[in-house]
Structures are given as C-alpha cells and as structure tokens.
Design an enzyme around this catalytic site. Structure first.
Site: not given
Lengths: 158, 97
Positions: A67-70, A105
């Site tokens: 779930v890569p997110h920033a 996300l």
C-alpha cells in the site's frame, strides 16, 4: 467512506509493466495523472514523496500486497489506484515475499483521518482471504471494479 | 505489582491512542514488530472489533484515530511484559509520517 470514492478505475493498471519498486510506483502515479486525479506536472514530485516514504519502511504489508502512500499538496482529497503485477515485484515486504497487488494512495497534507479511513477500508477488505484470492486472479480493469463494488456492498465484511 | 512471567496469564488494559496521525501504517508496523517478539497472543480491540496484534492488515483495519479508546489484551507466558512494552507504543506519540 467507500473504496470507490477514492480508488479510480480510470487509473487502474491491471497489467503493470514494471518489475521494480520505483517503476511500479511511477507507472501508477502516471496512471493517476492520465486519469486527471493529480496534475501531470506533479508526477515526479509525487513519485519522490512515495519513494521517500518507502525509505522509512516498506509498505509491503504481506500476503503479496503493498500500500504505497504519501501526502502531497497537489491533492485536496485522498486519491488512489490499484495495480496488478503480472510477475511478483521485489518490494522489501515485511514478510519478504514478492508483491503482486498494489493499492497506491496520495493523501492531502492535513487530513490524517481521511488517510487512515482509506487505509482502514482497504485493510478491512484485505482481511478476507477470498477477496485477496480474487484480487490475485483479477486480470482486467473490470475484474477490479467488480471486486471493489462487491467489497463496498459488504460482501467481504467479516 | 506481582510479576507472573513464569505462568501463562492474561493482561488487559484500556489505552487512549496518543499518536496524532492515528494508528497508520508505520506505527502499526512498529506495533506488530514489537508484538511478534513476544510469545503471547496480542489482541487490540476498538469498538468491539478485534485485531490480531501480530497482523498489520488487521490493525490497519481498525482505523484507530488519535484519542481512540483501545483495549489491549495479551495472553501467554510473557503477557505482562508484552502488555507493558506495547502500551508504551500506543500511549506515546509514535513517529509521524
């Protein structure tokens, strides 16, 4: 909140071409830009923010899922997309396994609650082994849309 | 307070989540990393929903925000040590994204 409110089918990538972490992240961010969910001029900045977050610790949460997110100033609400790797991607996941499914996300800077809710909704669905198994079998954008519609309808709720 | 490290036991405590950004991915990962170092079962409960304290996905699914009232339950040979170690992680302001 529903998955379909922040995961945009126009940006889904059912067959990721990239085979490494940075490539996958870039491909998904470019898809979000193509779908006009983030400005095209901010693709590199958003990719960099996502990679920076990965450097703090992998978002590969196990079971072949990441779930890569920033956070980034260029979005006013959480925007996200889904990508499927044809082959597993080495993502330094916490269980050491390659990753096949990506939920990416990008969240606004000042709304931790919204980010938490989006991550929570995705995780709630991922708790269900049937959902995970269907995700791994999905091949087309429509397969992914069907799964999200079912998840939003509570089909995979415990 | 008597220590009961030698015998299986269960410890339960309520805690108010301290992290301003809630139990998001990094604090959840830190929690699971710590929890898996213990033999005891670890369960985190919010609004009656239980999460296995050794599963990041289950913890993220709780969607716990700052100020959330959580119940931490540990059960096993090192239940008390686990409870104390994990309470600290939940109460303090964990690192921010």
């Amino acid at each position: 909140m529903k998955l379909q409110e922040f995961l945009f089918p126009a940006a889904f990538v059912p067959r990721l071409e990239s085979l490494d972490k940075e490539g996958v992240i870039r491909e998904l961010v470019e898809a979000l830009a193509q779908a006009e969910r983030i400005p095209k001029t901010r693709v590199s900045a958003v990719v960099e923010a996502l990679l920076e977050r990965e450097r703090l610790g992998s978002t590969g949460i196990g079971k072949g899922i990441a779930v890569p997110h920033a956070k980034h100033r260029c979005v006013k609400e959480v925007v996200g997309t889904v990508g499927l790797g044809v082959r597993g991607v080495e993502f330094a996941a916490l269980d050491g396994e390659p990753v096949y499914v990506f939920f990416l996300l990008v969240s606004p800077v000042n709304s931790p609650g919204e980010h938490l809710a989006a991550l929570g909704l995705i995780s709630e669905a991922l708790k269900d082994d049937t959902f995970c198994s269907f995700l791994r079998q999905a091949r087309t954008r429509q397969d992914l849309v069907d799964l999200l519609v079912e998840a939003d309808a509570g089909k995979y709720a415990p | 307070m008597a220590r009961q490290q030698q015998h299986p036991s269960e410890c339960v405590r309520e805690v108010i989540l301290g992290n301003p950004a809630g139990l998001h991915a990094r604090p959840a990962t830190a929690f699971v990393d710590r929890a898996t170092k213990f033999h005891s079962d670890v369960v985190l409960i919010k609004d009656g929903r239980e999460a296995n304290g050794k599963s990041i996905i289950e913890i993220l699914a709780l969607g716990a925000e700052q100020g959330a009232r959580l119940t931490l339950s540990t059960r096993g040979p090192d239940a008390r040590a686990a409870l104390e170690a994990l309470l600290g992680l939940l109460e303090t302001k964990l690192d921010e994204t």
